[in-house]
Design a protein around this motif. Structure first.
Motif, PDB file in Angstrom:
ATOM      1  N   GLN A 197     -46.685  -2.480 -33.550  1.00 42.12           N
ATOM      2  CA  GLN A 197     -48.126  -2.601 -33.507  1.00 42.12           C
ATOM      3  C   GLN A 197     -48.433  -4.281 -33.985  1.00 42.12           C
ATOM      4  O   GLN A 197     -49.913  -4.286 -33.713  1.00 42.12           O
ATOM      5  N   SER A 253     -45.529  -0.065 -26.097  1.00 37.50           N
ATOM      6  CA  SER A 253     -45.198   1.750 -26.360  1.00 37.50           C
ATOM      7  C   SER A 253     -43.949   2.217 -26.841  1.00 37.50           C
ATOM      8  O   SER A 253     -43.218   1.466 -26.371  1.00 37.50           O
ATOM      9  N   LYS A 282     -53.791   9.924 -30.182  1.00 35.58           N
ATOM     10  CA  LYS A 282     -53.738   8.128 -30.984  1.00 35.58           C
ATOM     11  C   LYS A 282     -54.803   8.638 -32.093  1.00 35.58           C
ATOM     12  O   LYS A 282     -54.920   8.964 -33.241  1.00 35.58           O
ATOM     13  N   ILE A 297     -46.006   7.154 -32.692  1.00 37.52           N
ATOM     14  CA  ILE A 297     -47.337   6.838 -33.568  1.00 37.52           C
ATOM     15  C   ILE A 297     -47.121   6.629 -35.034  1.00 37.52           C
ATOM     16  O   ILE A 297     -46.442   7.135 -35.377  1.00 37.52           O
ATOM     17  N   VAL A 316     -49.687  -0.079 -41.137  1.00 31.49           N
ATOM     18  CA  VAL A 316     -50.074  -0.796 -40.232  1.00 31.49           C
ATOM     19  C   VAL A 316     -50.682  -2.075 -41.874  1.00 31.49           C
ATOM     20  O   VAL A 316     -50.516  -3.478 -41.456  1.00 31.49           O
TER      21      VAL A 316
END
Length: 648
Positions: free
Chosen positions: A114, A122, A231, A173, A179
């Motif tokens: 990320q 990905s 997502k 994910i 993050v």
């Protein structure tokens, strides 16, 4: 030899930090940047092993160097994590969920992806196996660590963007909060919300309500329409979870707060979240008629999959905790006909009960709901101000008897037991324009000291599938809430015979109308200017059908007397007998009185003479005045443009 030269070339090219400066002993990571950069070195070393397909060969010096570097970086990173302890928030999260070495590497790899520190757009399960570069016997362990039953999935730290794919093909994910943790280098997780009093919670509940609405939209796109992005839904779900966790921590510290006392009585987080969303509705953060506040919207907003969605719908049944304990209710009060039917519950709009608002020490919002498909107006006329035929007046006496003595009729006399539905009063007013249908409806509302809610079909009708039906339901719900007399003006636009319908949605609209009339226990009035073929099912639901004919001379004389105020300056030659001899409807007489007064004023007369009445009556009969009204709005009141066209 050629293979060794290729490997040596690669080592020379990427031998800067991660190879030439191998760590000697673990350190305490002071920042998340340091933690991530060292993890990137570890994964880069492993990637070299995968990219060049190195085989175990102790005589290959380059291979031994690369393998030793990979082992050294792996040991260094994990030992440094232990030494860091809880000084970094990411390490705290690892400890909170009791992640093992492999799970920590999986989460960190997804974070690096990320942040753009790994060369992957990905990461799916197969890619994760390559990044970790573990031995073959560890492959199943990796897949097990990212399966549906794994600790990482159950904790919400990671999820899938495509759960229907084969496990190895599923894209992984990461929780957006992790993050943010790295980007903002948070040292510790904040406990609770930064508030000092209960009133400070309002801005956070507002934000939560908006997130819930976005979550509902994402759920619909992903699970009901099949073209959404999981997502985005995962991000909304995690945002709701974080708010929920922070709010609970705040309420645990402030147990004396009103909201805290209510929360302690909730059985599940689902019930609590639904309550909070409806609290957001009461505070006016989103329009009251938003889909979020229906059974469907609430169930979708707090669900993560279809199974959860259908389970959540049960919360709105009569035996559901929130409804049974009077925390929430359908707008307008419980309806026993729909409260246990899941399909009907999807369309019902919900709100907090008066009991809940009392516990929160909140008053019902005085802000008027911004519905566009009906209008509510205060009734200013009473029946004694309306001239009616004896037949119509006698029929209305029966209506008032039922409304005013409802308990005696349904309870004492027992009719309520044998008639569980269809207990309202549905009236059909038919007759030419201007004969007093709308005025009588308003007079009925005035006699009962309530308001008149006028449904506007031109705004109720919507091109979107299912929206017209929802608007119809909301009209009846609002009539219950306001305890208004409900008026469907020009009802022939909607209440037609279904056998004459040319489109499927027209049949659905009539079905919903019939269903809502059956459930409505107030007064519903339908007016029409012409003889129409109503649906047979609607004919059976009519309590009374009243015809408003053109007034005879005697009725016209009464209308003239009521519409001419005592202080209106009339000339001596003005004769009510002569005026009532003209065949005019009540609406036309109203127009004549008003326009004769205007004409006299325009001539600077102190009184209204018979000549003014005669001129205006001639224009009214000939239609010239109505033609002029269509060109110059506002000259003559009391008759709408649409009705004028019908008169012509």
């Amino acid at each position: 030899m050629r293979k060794r030269r290729m490997l040596g070339h690669s080592l020379d090219r990427c031998s800067a930090d991660w190879l030439n400066e191998l760590p000697s002993r673990p350190v305490c990571f002071e920042t998340h940047d340091q933690l991530c950069s060292n993890a990137a070195y570890m994964f880069h070393a492993r990637k070299q092993l995968v990219d060049y397909n190195c085989y175990p060969d102790d005589k290959n010096t380059d291979y031994v160097l690369l393998k030793n570097a990979t082992v050294a970086w792996t040991k260094y990173w994990h030992d440094s994590l232990k030494k860091t302890g809880k000084s970094l928030l990411l390490c705290q999260i690892f400890g909170k969920h009791r992640l093992n070495r492999l799970e920590k590497e999986i989460v960190t790899a997804l974070l690096l992806e990320q942040l753009g520190l790994l060369d992957f757009r990905s990461i799916n399960c197969q890619t994760m196996i390559e990044i970790l570069a573990l031995s073959l016997d560890k492959t199943i362990t990796v897949l097990r660590s990212v399966s549906e039953e794994s600790r990482l999935l159950r904790s919400g730290l990671i999820s899938y963007s495509d759960p229907d794919e084969d496990l190895k093909e599923r894209e992984l994910i990461i929780d957006p909060y992790l993050v943010d943790t790295i980007v903002f280098d948070r040292k510790k997780e904040t406990r609770g919300l930064p508030v000092h009093c209960e009133e400070d919670l309002e801005q956070y509940i507002c934000r939560f309500t908006l997130i819930a609405r976005k979550k509902m939209c994402e759920f619909q796109s992903c699970f009901l329409r099949g073209h959404g992005d999981l997502k985005d839904m995962y991000k909304r779900s995690r945002a709701m979870d974080r708010f929920h966790c922070s709010l609970l921590q705040t309420l645990q510290v402030n147990r004396q707060w009103r909201l805290s006392k209510i929360q302690r009585h909730m059985n599940s987080s689902c019930e609590w979240l639904i309550f909070l969303i409806l609290l957001g509705k009461e505070r006016g953060y989103i329009e009251a008629d938003d889909e979020l506040f229906t059974g469907h919207g609430l169930a979708a907003a707090v669900a993560d999959d279809l199974t959860g969605y259908h389970q959540n719908l049960k919360q709105f049944q009569t035996n559901g905790f929130l409804v049974k304990n009077e925390y929430i209710q359908p707008c307008g009060g419980p309806d026993p006909l729909i409260m246990d039917n899941p399909e009907d519950l999807k369309e019902v709009e919900f709100e907090l009960t008066d009991s809940s608002l009392a516990k929160l020490e909140l008053l019902k919002k005085t802000k008027k709901r911004k519905y566009s498909h009906f209008s509510v107006r205060k009734a200013v006329h009473k029946l004694d101000q309306v001239v009616l035929t004896p037949e119509v007046r006698k029929s209305l006496e029966m209506v008032f008897a039922q409304i005013k003595r409802k308990n005696q009729l349904l309870v004492d006399w027992g009719l309520g037991k044998v008639m569980p539905y269809g207990r309202g009063v549905t009236l059909l007013f038919s007759g030419p324009p201007g004969t007093g249908k709308t005025a009588t409806a308003e007079a009925i509302a005035g006699e009962l000291n309530t308001s008149l809610l006028v449904a506007d079909y031109s705004r109720i009708q919507n091109c979107l599938v299912g929206q017209t039906e929802k608007n119809i339901v909301r009209v009846f719900q609002e009539a219950r809430v306001q305890e208004s007399v409900l008026l469907w003006d020009e009802a022939d636009a909607m209440f037609f015979d279904r056998n004459q319908a040319s489109r499927s949605w027209e049949v659905r609209d009539v079905n919903v109308l019939l269903q809502e009339i059956e459930r409505f226990e107030g007064i519903c009035i339908l007016t029409t200017n012409r003889s129409v073929h109503l649906d047979k099912a609607l004919e059976r639901r009519m309590s009374l059908k009243l015809t408003f004919p053109m007034p005879d001379k005697n009725i016209r004389l009464q209308i003239w007397r009521k519409l001419l105020p005592k202080n209106l300056p009339l000339a001596k030659e003005c004769s009510l007998e002569r005026l009532s001899s003209h065949e005019l409807s009540g609406g036309e007489i109203k127009n004549v009185v008003l326009n004769a007064a205007r004409l006299a004023l325009s001539r600077n007369n102190d009184k209204i003479h018979m000549v003014e009445f005669t001129e205006v009556i001639t224009l009214e009969k000939s239609g010239k005045l109505r033609h002029q009204q269509r060109r110059t709005a506002g000259f003559c009141s009391g008759v709408s443009h649409k009705k004028i066209q019908e008169n012509n």
